[in-house]
Design a protein around this motif. Structure first.
Motif, PDB file in Angstrom:
ATOM      1  N   GLY A   1       0.765  -6.536  -3.439  1.00 33.13           N
ATOM      2  CA  GLY A   1      -0.544  -6.093  -3.893  1.00 33.13           C
ATOM      3  C   GLY A   1      -0.777  -6.247  -5.379  1.00 33.13           C
ATOM      4  O   GLY A   1      -1.903  -6.107  -5.855  1.00 33.13           O
TER       5      GLY A   1
ATOM      6  N   PHE B   1       2.932  -3.358   6.379  1.00 36.44           N
ATOM      7  CA  PHE B   1       1.797  -3.933   5.672  1.00 36.44           C
ATOM      8  C   PHE B   1       1.484  -5.341   6.164  1.00 36.44           C
ATOM      9  O   PHE B   1       0.314  -5.738   6.244  1.00 36.44           O
TER      10      PHE B   1
ATOM     11  N   ARG C   1       8.363  -5.348  -1.439  1.00 39.71           N
ATOM     12  CA  ARG C   1       7.661  -4.062  -1.357  1.00 39.71           C
ATOM     13  C   ARG C   1       7.226  -3.575  -2.731  1.00 39.71           C
ATOM     14  O   ARG C   1       6.195  -2.905  -2.867  1.00 39.71           O
TER      15      ARG C   1
ATOM     16  N   LEU D   1       2.283   6.342   0.448  1.00 37.24           N
ATOM     17  CA  LEU D   1       2.476   5.107   1.214  1.00 37.24           C
ATOM     18  C   LEU D   1       3.887   4.542   1.100  1.00 37.24           C
ATOM     19  O   LEU D   1       4.200   3.516   1.709  1.00 37.24           O
TER      20      LEU D   1
ATOM     21  N   PHE E   1      -2.684  -9.809   0.223  1.00 32.12           N
ATOM     22  CA  PHE E   1      -2.628  -8.581  -0.571  1.00 32.12           C
ATOM     23  C   PHE E   1      -2.749  -8.878  -2.063  1.00 32.12           C
ATOM     24  O   PHE E   1      -3.363  -8.107  -2.802  1.00 32.12           O
TER      25      PHE E   1
ATOM     26  N   PHE F   1      -4.838  -4.808  -2.878  1.00 26.24           N
ATOM     27  CA  PHE F   1      -4.736  -3.529  -2.186  1.00 26.24           C
ATOM     28  C   PHE F   1      -3.691  -2.656  -2.870  1.00 26.24           C
ATOM     29  O   PHE F   1      -2.649  -3.134  -3.295  1.00 26.24           O
ATOM     30  N   GLU F   2      -3.967  -1.371  -2.966  1.00 27.24           N
ATOM     31  CA  GLU F   2      -3.041  -0.433  -3.585  1.00 27.24           C
ATOM     32  C   GLU F   2      -1.994  -0.024  -2.560  1.00 27.24           C
ATOM     33  O   GLU F   2      -2.287   0.660  -1.584  1.00 27.24           O
ATOM     34  N   THR F   3      -0.768  -0.467  -2.770  1.00 26.14           N
ATOM     35  CA  THR F   3       0.310  -0.167  -1.816  1.00 26.14           C
ATOM     36  C   THR F   3       1.409   0.685  -2.439  1.00 26.14           C
ATOM     37  O   THR F   3       2.383   1.010  -1.759  1.00 26.14           O
TER      38      THR F   3
END
Length: 319
Positions: free
Chosen positions: A109, A199, A105, A191, A179, A184-186
Motif C-alpha cells: 500500500g 489482502f 506486508r 489491521l 494496492f 490503501f491504508e494497510t
C-alpha cells in the motif's frame, strides 16, 4: 611467482538451487559456505573447504551475471551466453521474483518510491530479511509496477506474460500493484493481524468487480483504477443512511427474515445500525433486495458492491 587460477569449462551452466537461494536471501559468499558446510555438503561430496568456497564463489558470479537478464525474463530464453534448460530458467525466474510475506506486508500500500526505499534498513531489522534481499524484492515490485501500469488488457495476464511467472505469483504481484496504485491504508494497528494473502484475496475481488476492467477488458489501467462511474452510482445508495423511513422499513424486513432462524436475531434487533447491517446483510440478501424499491432500481450496483464487501469481510474476519 606462483599464480593460482580457478577455471571452469563446460556446456550446460551448473546451478545449485540451494546456493541460488542463499544468494537470493542476501548471504555473503563466506556465510553461504558456512551454511553449506553445516548442511554436510563436504562429507556428501568428499570435497575440501577450499573447493567448496571456490564453487560457491563461482556460482555467485554466475548468478550476478544472470541478474540483468532476470530483470527482463523474456530475454533469458533468447540469450546465448548461458546454456540453461527451460525448466531451470523457470526456476530462476520464479525464485528471483518470489518475496517474503513479512517484507511485503510492511510495504503493501505504500508508494514504490525512493522515500519508501530509504526505510528498507528499518524494515530489514524488523522482519529479519537481509537488506540485500529487501532491496531485490522492492526493486522487483517497482519494476513490475512500471511495466504494467500503462498496458491494456488484464493485469494478471500482463504480469504473467511479461515476467513469465506462475499464475499464483502473477496474482500476488497484481495485488501489490493494485494496492500501490490506490494507496490503501494497510498499516493501521487494527489491521496488523491480517496477512498479505488476506489482502491479496481482497485485491483480487476488487480487481475483478470494481475496476474499469470489470466492464471493459481493453482499456488502459483497466485493473488498476477503480471504476469512477460505479463509485458515482454508489453515492445514490447513500439514501440508506439518511432516510429514516427507509431505515425503519429496512429494519423491519431484516428482523422479520431473521426471526426464529438465527440466534443473532435478538442482538440484531437491539443493535440495528447501518454499518452492522451492511456487514451482515449478505446473510439475508435475497429477502430485502427483492423488497425495497431502492434495490430494485439499483440492483446491479448493489450486487456489484455487496458481493465484494461480503467476500472480503468473510476473508478478513477469520479465526
Amino acid at each position: 611467482m606462483a599464480v593460482e587460477l580457478d577455471v571452469f569449462v563446460g556446456n550446460t551452466t551448473i546451478m545449485d538451487e540451494e546456493v541460488y537461494q542463499l544468494w537470493l536471501d542476501g548471504y555473503t559468499v563466506n556465510d553461504a559456505v558456512r551454511v553449506r558446510m553445516e548442511g554436510g555438503v563436504l562429507e556428501e561430496c568428499e570435497a575440501t573447504a577450499d573447493v567448496l568456497h571456490s564453487d560457491t564463489m563461482d556460482q555467485y558470479r554466475t548468478f550476478q551475471m544472470c541478474e540483468r537478464l532476470l530483470h527482463s525474463p523474456a530475454k533469458l530464453a533468447n540469450q546465448l551466453l548461458f546454456q540453461i534448460p527451460p525448466h531451470r530458467q523457470a526456476m530462476l525466474i520464479e525464485r528471483y521474483y518470489a518475496f517474503d510475506d513479512a517484507f511485503v506486508r510492511e510495504v503493501l500500500g505504500k508508494k514504490l518510491s525512493k522515500g519508501t526505499k530509504k526505510d528498507l534498513d528499518d524494515i530489514s531489522s524488523k522482519t529479519g530479511v537481509t537488506l540485500k534481499s529487501c532491496r531485490r524484492q522492492f526493486d522487483n515490485f517497482k519494476r513490475v509496477f512500471k511495466v504494467v501500469e500503462e498496458l491494456k488488457g488484464p493485469l494478471v495476464e500482463n504480469i504473467r506474460q511479461h515476467f513469465i511467472l506462475s499464475d499464483k505469483l502473477a496474482r500476488d504481484y497484481a495485488a501489490i500493484v493494485f494496492f500501490a496504485n490506490n494507496r490503501f491504508e494497510t498499516g493501521k494497528r487494527k489491521l496488523l493481524y491480517l496477512t498479505f494473502q488476506d489482502f491479496a484475496f481482497c485485491a483480487g475481488q476488487l480487481i475483478n468487480n470494481w475496476t474499469v476492467g470489470a466492464v471493459d477488458n481493453m482499456v488502459e489501467d483497466m485493473d488498476v483504477d477503480l471504476d469512477k462511474e460505479f463509485l458515482q452510482e454508489l453515492k445514490e445508495l447513500k439514501i440508506l443512511i439518511t432516510d429514516k423511513d427507509l431505515l425503519d422499513q429496512h429494519k423491519s424486513l431484516v428482523c422479520t427474515a431473521l426471526r426464529g432462524k438465527t440466534k443473532a436475531y435478538l442482538e440484531m434487533e437491539a443493535n440495528f445500525k447501518v454499518r452492522k447491517v451492511l456487514c451482515s446483510v449478505s446473510l439475508i440478501h435475497a429477502h430485502h433486495t427483492s423488497s425495497l424499491t431502492l434495490w430494485k432500481r439499483h440492483q446491479n450496483v448493489w450486487d456489484r458492491y455487496m458481493g465484494v464487501v461480503k467476500s472480503c469481510i468473510f476473508k478478513m474476519y477469520h479465526d
